[in-house]
Motif scaffolding. Structure first.
Motif, PDB file in Angstrom:
ATOM      1  N   LYS A  74      13.187  37.895 -32.012  1.00 61.74           N
ATOM      2  CA  LYS A  74      14.595  37.532 -32.215  1.00 61.74           C
ATOM      3  C   LYS A  74      15.478  38.782 -32.274  1.00 61.74           C
ATOM      4  O   LYS A  74      16.538  38.785 -32.891  1.00 61.74           O
ATOM      5  N   MET A 130      20.923  29.157 -23.865  1.00 60.76           N
ATOM      6  CA  MET A 130      20.606  28.133 -22.874  1.00 60.76           C
ATOM      7  C   MET A 130      20.122  28.749 -21.559  1.00 60.76           C
ATOM      8  O   MET A 130      19.656  28.053 -20.676  1.00 60.76           O
ATOM      9  N   SER A 132      17.811  30.418 -19.050  1.00 61.74           N
ATOM     10  CA  SER A 132      16.368  30.565 -18.866  1.00 61.74           C
ATOM     11  C   SER A 132      16.095  31.864 -18.107  1.00 61.74           C
ATOM     12  O   SER A 132      16.664  32.105 -17.036  1.00 61.74           O
ATOM     13  N   MET A 157      10.997  31.224 -17.007  1.00 66.27           N
ATOM     14  CA  MET A 157      10.431  31.605 -18.287  1.00 66.27           C
ATOM     15  C   MET A 157       8.962  32.029 -18.204  1.00 66.27           C
ATOM     16  O   MET A 157       8.078  31.363 -18.724  1.00 66.27           O
ATOM     17  N   ARG A 175      15.182  24.837 -21.273  1.00 68.77           N
ATOM     18  CA  ARG A 175      15.665  25.340 -22.566  1.00 68.77           C
ATOM     19  C   ARG A 175      16.367  24.221 -23.328  1.00 68.77           C
ATOM     20  O   ARG A 175      16.235  24.095 -24.538  1.00 68.77           O
ATOM     21  N   GLU A 176      17.158  23.401 -22.586  1.00 70.82           N
ATOM     22  CA  GLU A 176      17.870  22.278 -23.188  1.00 70.82           C
ATOM     23  C   GLU A 176      16.905  21.185 -23.628  1.00 70.82           C
ATOM     24  O   GLU A 176      17.197  20.405 -24.514  1.00 70.82           O
ATOM     25  N   ASP A 178      16.156  29.275 -31.821  1.00 68.89           N
ATOM     26  CA  ASP A 178      17.339  29.551 -32.638  1.00 68.89           C
ATOM     27  C   ASP A 178      18.627  29.207 -31.895  1.00 68.89           C
ATOM     28  O   ASP A 178      19.642  29.845 -32.071  1.00 68.89           O
ATOM     29  N   TYR A 179      18.541  28.198 -31.041  1.00 66.39           N
ATOM     30  CA  TYR A 179      19.756  27.698 -30.382  1.00 66.39           C
ATOM     31  C   TYR A 179      19.700  26.177 -30.410  1.00 66.39           C
ATOM     32  O   TYR A 179      18.657  25.596 -30.712  1.00 66.39           O
ATOM     33  N   ASP A 180      20.847  25.535 -30.118  1.00 65.09           N
ATOM     34  CA  ASP A 180      20.919  24.065 -30.190  1.00 65.09           C
ATOM     35  C   ASP A 180      20.485  23.459 -28.874  1.00 65.09           C
ATOM     36  O   ASP A 180      21.163  23.596 -27.861  1.00 65.09           O
ATOM     37  N   THR A 181      19.371  22.776 -28.934  1.00 69.40           N
ATOM     38  CA  THR A 181      18.911  22.106 -27.718  1.00 69.40           C
ATOM     39  C   THR A 181      19.536  20.720 -27.650  1.00 69.40           C
ATOM     40  O   THR A 181      19.958  20.167 -28.666  1.00 69.40           O
ATOM     41  N   ARG A 210      26.621  18.734 -30.502  1.00 71.08           N
ATOM     42  CA  ARG A 210      27.001  19.194 -29.171  1.00 71.08           C
ATOM     43  C   ARG A 210      28.378  18.653 -28.756  1.00 71.08           C
ATOM     44  O   ARG A 210      29.180  19.343 -28.143  1.00 71.08           O
TER      45      ARG A 210
END
Lengths: 315, 462
Positions: free
Chosen positions: A160, A203, A205, A228, B85-86, B96-99, B123
């Motif tokens: 992180k 978001m 990739s 990824m 990622r979503e 550590d992000y909003d999916t 969202r």
């Protein structure tokens, strides 16, 4: 006579009870690939034909494993306060290491015969000897996880953070910090370059593997391997990279020149060489794949959530 | 809160408020249950149709564009996502992000199931109804179709007019409360009047009456009150008349006695006159004695209403004994008493009282019959009663007096002449005694022709 039998039976039961948890042993000369399944924690061992050798189902929520030398495996869990070392040949627990919650990864430095654990709670790197005894600790950056050792140095990705830490294995001192992308994961060292994969930030990739200069950390080039790329495996003349976002296995020459690629599994996180096969573990489809020359030779269903692959070659 | 009106008003207003609250909750519930589930269903239907556009393999830009094109024709928002990622593809790693979808939803979608959600979505920064359908191939979640519709609560819908809504509800409640109060006042008015009339009556004014306008329960109560008031007034007047009569009846003989005894005492009279005066005094004293006896008897009869013990009596015997007692009186006027008696009649009664009844009636018959006339006594069976009829050929009673004849001191001859000798209490006593016997008294009469008094006494049941 009956009384004697009952007494002996009870004694045997007591003995068995005292020995604690014991799994099916694995012959020391048996080569295997083991799938570390994390949704229903277990370690399943297969031989080169894909035949099941043993299945170790765990009560504890282990999230990872690493082979230590030939006959030992260390199991750790992100939510567990301790890591356990088991002997493969006997299936017995040898030692328990008090780690505290937050263990993200374990690495065995073969040459130095040291065990390294990274912790996301304390953001530190911890060193242990072969017997699981603590042997030093070093504070790193945010969420240290991926590790690889090379010529006395341990390269640690701070997951992180945007920093790669270079640590001296011998005196556990920080040698350098190189800039990397956030959410980087997966390492390979090819000649004098360091390959780093990653998920990407937010978001976005990540689609590339970064090639860094092993001495300076300077980014030399990138290899495009969407989406990824996070799993690496290598043998003398070949490099295998798995990209979990697109379920793609990329096989290249050490120079990065593509040899072939294959869409395999569902959300695969792990790749490994096992004799003449490349093994890929599909996290979402709960299968491991035996691949040779760009073709899937065999598909084996495993327990839920295969996340890591451990390989012990022929001894 | 002392007034009944206030209590009812408060109750009704509370009910009104409760009803409004209930309707609000109910409408919200109906909205949730019907509107939301209906919306979900139609979103699933649309989503399933769009799902058929996917032919396997990677989700390409063309598919995403085609699905997003559908937005133009749909009343809910639709989009397709293929970014892993979503889709929480990195989930074993710390995210550590909003999916867009969580790990549990991903698991559901991987199984090919549809995910539906109702609630706040970070969202979109608002509560939504959402339906998520997967594009899956070989256990791979290649993408999703995300359909959503803003979940606008009724309260939120009226957010801008919420003041108007609350104001309207409050105004409506006030209006209804006012009308309830008015209506209650109107409904309860007779009750107030009854209360006021009762207060006036308690002060001794028995002329108070309630104006009855309605025919409901309150109206009926007012009417019953009026009847009661009338009855009380009548009783009061009777009481007054009774007292006046008693005092009048007693005053006359007393003044005679007083006057003559004074005259005797002062020797104003000759011996002959004195003897006459003493006779007069004796007669008036007897009259007073009789009057007081009868009053006493009347009072006692009223008191002993429930106490009388009845036993079997041979009626013919009793009648004969009574005629024997009054034979001499009848002889004075040369009146003949003829008897037609059923010898088998046995009644339930008290012999003394029964005799008293017959004596009083027979005395009246003799008193008001002309000399040398005839009085007939007949006994017969009428249903479960023995009927004793005493018929004379006397002066008779006018029709208008018949209904009052049993009242105390009521006399047909209003001049209260004592020539006929009655006190006006005889028939009152008879009526009381017959009541004690659970019998009935009927009087038929015609002026100038005579009177027939019928007494019914219950027969002994065999």
């Amino acid at each position: 006579m009956k009384y004697k039998i009952v007494c002996i039976f009870t004694f045997v039961l007591l003995l068995v009870g005292c020995t604690g948890e014991r799994f099916q042993g694995i012959n020391t000369h048996q080569s295997f690939v083991a799938s570390m399944n994390i949704l229903e924690p277990s370690l399943t061992f297969y031989d080169r034909q894909g035949e099941l050798i043993a299945n170790w189902a765990f009560e504890k929520a282990y999230t990872g494993a690493v082979l230590i030398q030939q006959d030992r495996v260390l199991l750790y869990g992100h939510q567990l306060t301790e890591a356990d070392i088991y002997e493969l040949s006997s299936g017995k627990k040898l030692a328990t290491i008090e780690t505290g919650i937050g263990t993200t990864n374990a690495y065995y430095a073969v040459d130095e015969q040291m065990i390294f654990l990274t912790n996301s709670r304390s953001n530190s790197l911890m060193r242990y000897n072969l017997y699981g005894e603590p042997d030093g600790e070093l504070a790193l950056r945010n969420y240290p996880m991926s590790m690889i050792a090379h010529e006395g140095l341990l390269y640690v990705v701070n997951y992180k953070d945007t920093v790669l830490s270079v640590v001296s294995i011998e005196d556990l001192s920080l040698q350098a910090e190189w800039p990397i992308e956030k959410s980087s994961h997966g390492f390979a060292i090819v000649e004098d370059t360091l390959l780093i994969g990653g998920h990407g930030e937010g978001m976005h990739s990540n689609e590339t593997v970064k090639v860094l200069d092993l001495a300076s950390g300077k980014e030399l080039s990138t290899m495009t391997m969407p989406l990824m790329p996070i799993g690496f495996a290598q043998k003398e003349d070949e490099l295998a990279v798995i990209s979990h976002g697109s379920n793609m296995l990329y096989v290249t020459e050490p120079t990065g020149k593509p040899k072939w690629q294959l869409e395999v599994g569902a959300n695969p996180f792990a790749v490994a060489y096992f004799n003449s096969h490349i093994i890929v573990a599909g996290y979402d489809d709960n299968k491991i794949y035996f691949i040779q020359h760009g073709h899937i030779d065999e598909t084996i269903s495993v327990d839920k959530g295969p996340f890591q692959l451990l390989v012990r070659g022929d001894s | 809160m002392k007034k009944l009106t206030t209590k009812i008003w408060v109750l009704m207003c509370s009910l009104l408020v409760a009803t409004i609250a209930f309707m609000y909750i109910l409408s919200n519930f109906i909205y949730e249950e019907l509107y939301v589930s209906d919306m979900e269903q139609s979103m699933i239907e649309v989503g399933e149709k769009l799902q058929t556009m996917y032919r396997g393999g990677k989700v390409d830009d063309a598919l995403i564009a085609r699905i997003e094109d559908f937005n133009a024709y749909s009343h809910f928002q639709i989009f397709a996502v293929r970014n892993p990622r979503e889709l929480s593809a990195c989930v074993p790693f710390d995210i550590d992000y909003d999916t867009l979808i969580g790990p549990n939803e991903r698991e559901q979608l991987l199984k090919g199931q549809t995910v539906t959600k109702v609630g706040y979505e970070k969202r979109f920064d608002r509560p939504i109804i959402s339906v998520i359908l997967p594009f899956t191939e070989q256990n791979r979640l290649e993408g999703i179709i995300y359909l959503y519709y803003p979940l606008t609560k009724i309260s939120e819908l009226a957010n801008t007019e919420v003041g108007l809504l609350i104001g309207g509800a409050a105004l409506f409640s006030l209006c209804v409360a006012f009308f309830i109060a008015q209506g209650l006042r109107r409904i309860m008015r007779p009750l107030h009047e009854v209360q006021q009339a009762a207060e006036i009556m308690s002060e001794g004014n028995y002329e108070a009456r309630v104006n009855v306008a309605s025919k409901d329960e309150v109206g009926q109560l007012a009417e019953a009150f009026n009847q009661m008031a009338q009855a009380i007034q009548q009783e009061d007047e009777q009481q007054k008349t009774f007292l006046a009569t008693v005092s009048h009846e007693l005053r006359t003989p007393i003044s005679y006695v007083k006057g003559y005894s004074e005259a005797i005492g002062q020797n104003y009279m000759t011996e002959e006159e004195q003897r006459e005066a003493i006779q007069l005094i004796t007669r008036e004293a007897s009259r007073m004695e009789r009057l007081t006896n009868e009053l006493l008897q009347l009072a006692r009869t009223s008191q002993e209403q429930e106490k009388l013990e009845l036993y079997p009596i041979v009626l013919a015997e009793t009648v004969r004994e009574v005629t024997a007692i009054l034979h001499a009186t009848a002889q004075l006027k040369q009146i003949d008493i003829s008897e037609t008696l059923n010898e088998e009649l046995i009644v339930l009664g008290d012999e003394e009282k029964l005799k008293q009844i017959l004596i009083n009636i027979l005395e009246n018959a003799i008193r008001y019959s002309p000399a040398e006339s005839n009085v007939q006594i007949t006994t017969s069976i009428v249903e479960h009663f023995a009927m004793i009829s005493i018929k004379d050929t006397g002066i008779g009673i006018p029709k208008e007096d018949l209904s009052h004849i049993t009242e105390r001191f009521y006399r047909v001859n209003k001049a209260r002449s004592r020539s006929d000798g009655g006190s006006g209490l005889g028939l009152s006593i008879v009526e009381q005694l017959i009541k004690q016997h659970k019998g009935q008294l009927t009087i038929e009469s015609e002026v100038g022709k005579g009177t027939c008094v019928n007494v019914k006494i219950p027969l002994m049941e065999e």
